[in-house]
Design an enzyme around this catalytic site. Structure first.
Site, PDB file in Angstrom:
ATOM      1  N   LYS A  21       0.842  -1.215   0.000  1.00 39.29           N
ATOM      2  CA  LYS A  21       0.000   0.000   0.000  1.00 39.29           C
ATOM      3  C   LYS A  21       0.876   1.264   0.000  1.00 39.29           C
ATOM      4  O   LYS A  21       0.620   2.199  -0.751  1.00 39.29           O
ATOM      5  CB  LYS A  21      -0.897   0.013   1.242  1.00 39.29           C
ATOM      6  CG  LYS A  21      -1.630   1.318   1.448  1.00 39.29           C
ATOM      7  CD  LYS A  21      -2.443   1.330   2.717  1.00 39.29           C
ATOM      8  CE  LYS A  21      -1.703   1.778   3.939  1.00 39.29           C
ATOM      9  NZ  LYS A  21      -1.476   3.221   4.101  1.00 39.29           N
ATOM     10  N   ASN A  22       1.921   1.254   0.845  1.00 39.64           N
ATOM     11  CA  ASN A  22       2.706   2.481   0.987  1.00 39.64           C
ATOM     12  C   ASN A  22       3.634   2.743  -0.202  1.00 39.64           C
ATOM     13  O   ASN A  22       4.279   3.784  -0.267  1.00 39.64           O
ATOM     14  CB  ASN A  22       3.499   2.462   2.294  1.00 39.64           C
ATOM     15  CG  ASN A  22       2.589   2.674   3.499  1.00 39.64           C
ATOM     16  OD1 ASN A  22       1.396   2.937   3.337  1.00 39.64           O
ATOM     17  ND2 ASN A  22       3.143   2.555   4.689  1.00 39.64           N
ATOM     18  N   ARG A  91      -5.112  11.137   4.070  1.00 38.07           N
ATOM     19  CA  ARG A  91      -3.897  11.912   4.306  1.00 38.07           C
ATOM     20  C   ARG A  91      -2.908  11.812   3.146  1.00 38.07           C
ATOM     21  O   ARG A  91      -2.165  12.739   2.861  1.00 38.07           O
ATOM     22  CB  ARG A  91      -3.207  11.421   5.579  1.00 38.07           C
ATOM     23  CG  ARG A  91      -3.861  11.898   6.853  1.00 38.07           C
ATOM     24  CD  ARG A  91      -2.901  11.732   7.986  1.00 38.07           C
ATOM     25  NE  ARG A  91      -1.610  12.345   7.656  1.00 38.07           N
ATOM     26  CZ  ARG A  91      -1.313  13.620   7.829  1.00 38.07           C
ATOM     27  NH1 ARG A  91      -2.194  14.439   8.341  1.00 38.07           N
ATOM     28  NH2 ARG A  91      -0.119  14.098   7.500  1.00 38.07           N
ATOM     29  N   CYS A 115      -4.890  13.156  12.810  1.00 38.85           N
ATOM     30  CA  CYS A 115      -5.727  11.958  12.726  1.00 38.85           C
ATOM     31  C   CYS A 115      -5.581  11.179  14.017  1.00 38.85           C
ATOM     32  O   CYS A 115      -4.934  11.640  14.951  1.00 38.85           O
ATOM     33  CB  CYS A 115      -5.361  11.123  11.510  1.00 38.85           C
ATOM     34  SG  CYS A 115      -3.786  10.298  11.684  1.00 38.85           S
ATOM     35  N   ARG A 120       0.423  14.946  12.999  1.00 41.32           N
ATOM     36  CA  ARG A 120       0.910  14.753  11.638  1.00 41.32           C
ATOM     37  C   ARG A 120       1.017  16.056  10.831  1.00 41.32           C
ATOM     38  O   ARG A 120       0.336  16.241   9.815  1.00 41.32           O
ATOM     39  CB  ARG A 120       0.041  13.726  10.911  1.00 41.32           C
ATOM     40  CG  ARG A 120      -0.017  12.426  11.670  1.00 41.32           C
ATOM     41  CD  ARG A 120      -0.729  11.337  10.938  1.00 41.32           C
ATOM     42  NE  ARG A 120       0.100  10.709   9.918  1.00 41.32           N
ATOM     43  CZ  ARG A 120      -0.266   9.608   9.249  1.00 41.32           C
ATOM     44  NH1 ARG A 120      -1.431   9.077   9.474  1.00 41.32           N
ATOM     45  NH2 ARG A 120       0.525   9.089   8.351  1.00 41.32           N
ATOM     46  N   PRO A 121       1.880  16.962  11.298  1.00 37.25           N
ATOM     47  CA  PRO A 121       2.098  18.203  10.540  1.00 37.25           C
ATOM     48  C   PRO A 121       2.783  17.918   9.203  1.00 37.25           C
ATOM     49  O   PRO A 121       3.304  16.815   8.999  1.00 37.25           O
ATOM     50  CB  PRO A 121       3.023  19.017  11.451  1.00 37.25           C
ATOM     51  CG  PRO A 121       3.709  18.005  12.307  1.00 37.25           C
ATOM     52  CD  PRO A 121       2.747  16.845  12.465  1.00 37.25           C
ATOM     53  N   ILE A 122       2.784  18.895   8.299  1.00 37.32           N
ATOM     54  CA  ILE A 122       3.477  18.695   7.009  1.00 37.32           C
ATOM     55  C   ILE A 122       4.521  19.794   6.782  1.00 37.32           C
ATOM     56  O   ILE A 122       4.829  20.143   5.652  1.00 37.32           O
ATOM     57  CB  ILE A 122       2.489  18.602   5.817  1.00 37.32           C
ATOM     58  CG1 ILE A 122       1.562  19.810   5.763  1.00 37.32           C
ATOM     59  CG2 ILE A 122       1.675  17.324   5.880  1.00 37.32           C
ATOM     60  CD1 ILE A 122       0.881  19.946   4.408  1.00 37.32           C
ATOM     61  N   ASP A 123       5.045  20.314   7.907  1.00 33.62           N
ATOM     62  CA  ASP A 123       6.038  21.386   7.802  1.00 33.62           C
ATOM     63  C   ASP A 123       7.282  20.957   7.018  1.00 33.62           C
ATOM     64  O   ASP A 123       7.840  21.740   6.248  1.00 33.62           O
ATOM     65  CB  ASP A 123       6.428  21.873   9.219  1.00 33.62           C
ATOM     66  CG  ASP A 123       6.849  20.723  10.138  1.00 33.62           C
ATOM     67  OD1 ASP A 123       6.231  19.644  10.065  1.00 33.62           O
ATOM     68  OD2 ASP A 123       7.806  20.897  10.909  1.00 33.62           O
ATOM     69  N   ILE A 324       7.641   7.080  16.730  1.00 35.80           N
ATOM     70  CA  ILE A 324       7.336   7.813  15.494  1.00 35.80           C
ATOM     71  C   ILE A 324       6.090   8.680  15.644  1.00 35.80           C
ATOM     72  O   ILE A 324       6.127   9.877  15.346  1.00 35.80           O
ATOM     73  CB  ILE A 324       7.161   6.835  14.301  1.00 35.80           C
ATOM     74  CG1 ILE A 324       8.448   6.039  14.066  1.00 35.80           C
ATOM     75  CG2 ILE A 324       6.773   7.596  13.023  1.00 35.80           C
ATOM     76  CD1 ILE A 324       9.628   6.832  13.563  1.00 35.80           C
ATOM     77  N   ARG A 394      -8.717  -0.109   4.551  1.00 39.17           N
ATOM     78  CA  ARG A 394      -7.894   0.904   3.862  1.00 39.17           C
ATOM     79  C   ARG A 394      -6.566   0.280   3.435  1.00 39.17           C
ATOM     80  O   ARG A 394      -5.973   0.711   2.444  1.00 39.17           O
ATOM     81  CB  ARG A 394      -7.591   2.064   4.820  1.00 39.17           C
ATOM     82  CG  ARG A 394      -8.722   3.055   5.013  1.00 39.17           C
ATOM     83  CD  ARG A 394      -8.283   4.177   5.933  1.00 39.17           C
ATOM     84  NE  ARG A 394      -6.900   4.522   5.653  1.00 39.17           N
ATOM     85  CZ  ARG A 394      -5.998   4.826   6.571  1.00 39.17           C
ATOM     86  NH1 ARG A 394      -6.318   4.860   7.844  1.00 39.17           N
ATOM     87  NH2 ARG A 394      -4.754   5.111   6.233  1.00 39.17           N
TER      88      ARG A 394
HETATM   89  C1  UD1 Z   1       4.228   6.965   6.226  1.00 44.65           C
HETATM   90  C2  UD1 Z   1       3.359   5.736   6.010  1.00 44.65           C
HETATM   91  C3  UD1 Z   1       2.804   5.244   7.329  1.00 44.65           C
HETATM   92  C4  UD1 Z   1       3.952   5.016   8.325  1.00 44.65           C
HETATM   93  C5  UD1 Z   1       4.854   6.235   8.421  1.00 44.65           C
HETATM   94  C6  UD1 Z   1       6.093   6.005   9.269  1.00 44.65           C
HETATM   95  C7  UD1 Z   1       2.470   5.974   3.791  1.00 44.65           C
HETATM   96  C8  UD1 Z   1       1.288   6.214   2.918  1.00 44.65           C
HETATM   97  N1  UD1 Z   1       2.284   6.081   5.110  1.00 44.65           N
HETATM   98  O1  UD1 Z   1       3.405   7.982   6.770  1.00 44.65           O
HETATM   99  O2  UD1 Z   1       2.106   4.024   7.101  1.00 44.65           O
HETATM  100  O3  UD1 Z   1       3.405   4.737   9.599  1.00 44.65           O
HETATM  101  O4  UD1 Z   1       5.297   6.629   7.101  1.00 44.65           O
HETATM  102  O5  UD1 Z   1       6.825   4.936   8.776  1.00 44.65           O
HETATM  103  O6  UD1 Z   1       3.546   5.670   3.310  1.00 44.65           O
HETATM  104  N2  UD1 Z   1       6.329  14.695  10.630  1.00 44.65           N
HETATM  105  C9  UD1 Z   1       6.456  16.034  10.937  1.00 44.65           C
HETATM  106  N3  UD1 Z   1       6.424  16.935   9.914  1.00 44.65           N
HETATM  107  C10 UD1 Z   1       6.287  16.543   8.608  1.00 44.65           C
HETATM  108  C11 UD1 Z   1       6.186  15.173   8.308  1.00 44.65           C
HETATM  109  C12 UD1 Z   1       6.207  14.267   9.347  1.00 44.65           C
HETATM  110  O7  UD1 Z   1       6.563  16.414  12.108  1.00 44.65           O
HETATM  111  O8  UD1 Z   1       6.277  17.417   7.731  1.00 44.65           O
HETATM  112  C13 UD1 Z   1       6.309  13.709  11.731  1.00 44.65           C
HETATM  113  C14 UD1 Z   1       4.961  12.976  11.805  1.00 44.65           C
HETATM  114  O9  UD1 Z   1       4.001  13.708  12.545  1.00 44.65           O
HETATM  115  C15 UD1 Z   1       5.327  11.678  12.470  1.00 44.65           C
HETATM  116  C16 UD1 Z   1       6.746  11.421  11.921  1.00 44.65           C
HETATM  117  O10 UD1 Z   1       7.228  12.674  11.443  1.00 44.65           O
HETATM  118  O11 UD1 Z   1       5.366  11.844  13.856  1.00 44.65           O
HETATM  119  C17 UD1 Z   1       6.796  10.388  10.814  1.00 44.65           C
HETATM  120  O12 UD1 Z   1       5.962  10.807   9.741  1.00 44.65           O
HETATM  121  P1  UD1 Z   1       6.215  10.391   8.231  1.00 44.65           P
HETATM  122  O13 UD1 Z   1       7.481   9.597   8.134  1.00 44.65           O
HETATM  123  O14 UD1 Z   1       6.089  11.613   7.398  1.00 44.65           O
HETATM  124  O15 UD1 Z   1       4.994   9.418   7.953  1.00 44.65           O
HETATM  125  P2  UD1 Z   1       3.938   9.501   6.780  1.00 44.65           P
HETATM  126  O16 UD1 Z   1       4.597   9.781   5.491  1.00 44.65           O
HETATM  127  O17 UD1 Z   1       2.789  10.356   7.194  1.00 44.65           O
END
Ligand code: UD1
Length: 416
Positions: A21-22, A91, A115, A120-123, A324, A394
């Site tokens: 899926k990922n 997401r 969620c 889960r910020p996207i900064d 994480i 999902r």
């Molecule tokens: C992806 C996976 C999810 C998996 C996760 C960690 C997909 C579709 N989803 O989610 O199944 O659990 O990797 O292996 O591939 N963070 C920030 N700022 C950001 C981005 C992330 O603070 O801009 C934090 C997140 O809140 C979280 C951590 O970094 O605490 C890891 O997030 P991330 O590696 O980005 O996971 P996803 O891509 O959302």
């Protein structure tokens, strides 16, 4: 709302693991980087996959299944503005940001928000896109990105975020010059996305230190078979151990879930690895163990909830440390209703093993937490109802049917 009604059973037999899926979700985004046809082979019709396709369709992209193969044609892409109603709750729609920047140099979407498992910020996504020359207007609800030119740069991520690494790769693959990404996420699904992009004409190389992307003018179509799903594989191995059974996984990649396989060795299960096959047989009593999640190659956070079920019935005191996501213990309250003895303190769950769980009506609140409750139902004495299984579906294709074929008494029913 639908629920699984489970009356236990013992796992015995073989199961084929689906494409990951990922990997599929970023690959579906990547398909808009070309106006030629992209075929993603052996693509399970997961709810998240179907959700991404609806988003693409709203942008004018044509998608269809030919058997199990997904065909995507973005020649007539008409919009770069993602539909709010479709992106809310999905997401992964944020991955369209990098792909649309690569294709049109503009993108608009609503803020994905938090969620069940964390804020889960996207900064990191947005900050790294800015480094490529993207202007970002972000009012906390809506994000509008645009650029006159995307120019490659050396970028170091503050954390190896999976999504941010993927977005940055998708945005820079057609940028001018060379982009280098340091401290990037090394999950196998990212390496597979890179392989797919290279099969479309991209020029991306990886070393342990960084990803190097030499921008190209155009990408072309491809036919690509994604790697298999290590989280689905891990979930089925746990199902085998929890029911005292034996299971053979076909199309699994043992090298991608070594931390889990290590735990089975500690837990007195017999494991045999052969090419793309993993065989597990329960031998005798399970022993307590400790787990700490982390970025790949450490223990995957997506298997944290499922393995907490194994710890619940393993003799002694286990600890599970979630490093994480800040809120990924939502399933614990439900597991405790089933007789587990788990205490959560900050990012650590301490688990005192009991001999067996008991059936209960429990609620799935998120994907992996929901899968964990299904696993608990396999081990439990008496009937378990796992309610709201859309979360589970999902990420697990035909989960109930596959478990049923392996010997589990499980049915999916509508709840009025
Ligand atoms: C992806 C996976 C999810 C998996 C996760 C960690 C997909 C579709 N989803 O989610 O199944 O659990 O990797 O292996 O591939 N963070 C920030 N700022 C950001 C981005 C992330 O603070 O801009 C934090 C997140 O809140 C979280 C951590 O970094 O605490 C890891 O997030 P991330 O590696 O980005 O996971 P996803 O891509 O959302």
């Amino acid at each position: 709302m639908e629920k699984y009604v489970i009356n236990g059973g013992k796992i015995s037999g073989s199961v084929k693991i689906e494409s990951a899926k990922n990997a599929l979700l970023p690959m579906i985004s990547a398909s808009v980087l070309t106006d030629e046809e992209v075929v993603i082979k052996s693509c399970p019709k997961l709810l998240d996959v179907l959700g991404m396709l609806k988003i693409l369709n709203k942008l004018g992209v044509k998608t269809q299944f030919d058997g199990n193969d997904l065909i995507i044609n973005s020649k007539e892409l008409t919009s770069c503005h993602l539909d709010d109603n479709l992106t809310r709750g999905l997401r992964t729609s944020v991955l369209m940001l990098g792909a649309l920047m690569g294709r049109c140099k503009t993108a608009k979407l609503n803020y994905p928000g938090g969620c069940e498992i964390g804020k889960r910020p996207i900064d990191i996504h947005l900050d790294s896109l800015k480094e490529l020359g993207v202007s970002v207007c972000d009012d906390g609800k809506e994000i509008f990105c645009y650029a006159d030119r995307l120019i490659g740069k050396e970028i170091s991520l503050s954390f190896p975020s999976v999504g941010a690494t993927e977005n940055l790769i998708l945005a820079s693959v057609k940028a001018e010059g060379i982009t280098k990404i340091h401290n990037y996420a090394k999950e196998p699904e990212i390496l597979d996305l890179i392989k797919m992009l290279n099969s479309m004409g991209a020029r991306i190389a990886c070393s342990n230190l960084c990803v190097t992307i030499e921008g190209v003018k155009e990408l072309h179509g491809t036919k690509y078979l994604p790697l298999s799903d290590r989280i689905e594989a891990g979930t089925f191995l746990l199902a085998g151990a929890l029911t005292g059974g034996e299971i053979e996984l076909i199309n699994a990649k043992p090298q991608n879930i070594l931390p889990l396989i290590g735990k089975f060795c500690e837990s007195t299960c017999k494991i045999i690895l052969k090419n793309d096959i993993i065989y597990l047989k329960f031998i005798r009593g399970l022993k307590a163990f400790d787990v700490t999640t982390g970025p790949y190659p450490l223990f995957p956070t997506d298997l944290q909830a499922p393995i907490s079920v194994l710890a619940s019935v393993s003799k002694g005191k286990s600890t599970i440390c979630e490093r994480i996501f800040e809120n990924r213990f939502g399933h614990i309250e439900e597991l405790n209703k089933m007789g587990a003895k788990i205490r959560v303190d900050g990012d650590t769950a301490t688990i005192i093993g009991v001999s067996r769980l008991h059936g209960e009506r429990v609620i799935a609140k998120d994907l992996r937490g929901g899968a964990a409750l299904v696993l608990a139902g396999l081990n439990a004495e008496g009937q378990t109802e796992v309610v709201d299984v859309k979360h589970v579906e999902r990420g697990y294709y035909n989960f109930d049917k596959k478990l049923s074929m392996l010997g589990i008494d499980i049915v999916k029913v509508k709840e009025l």
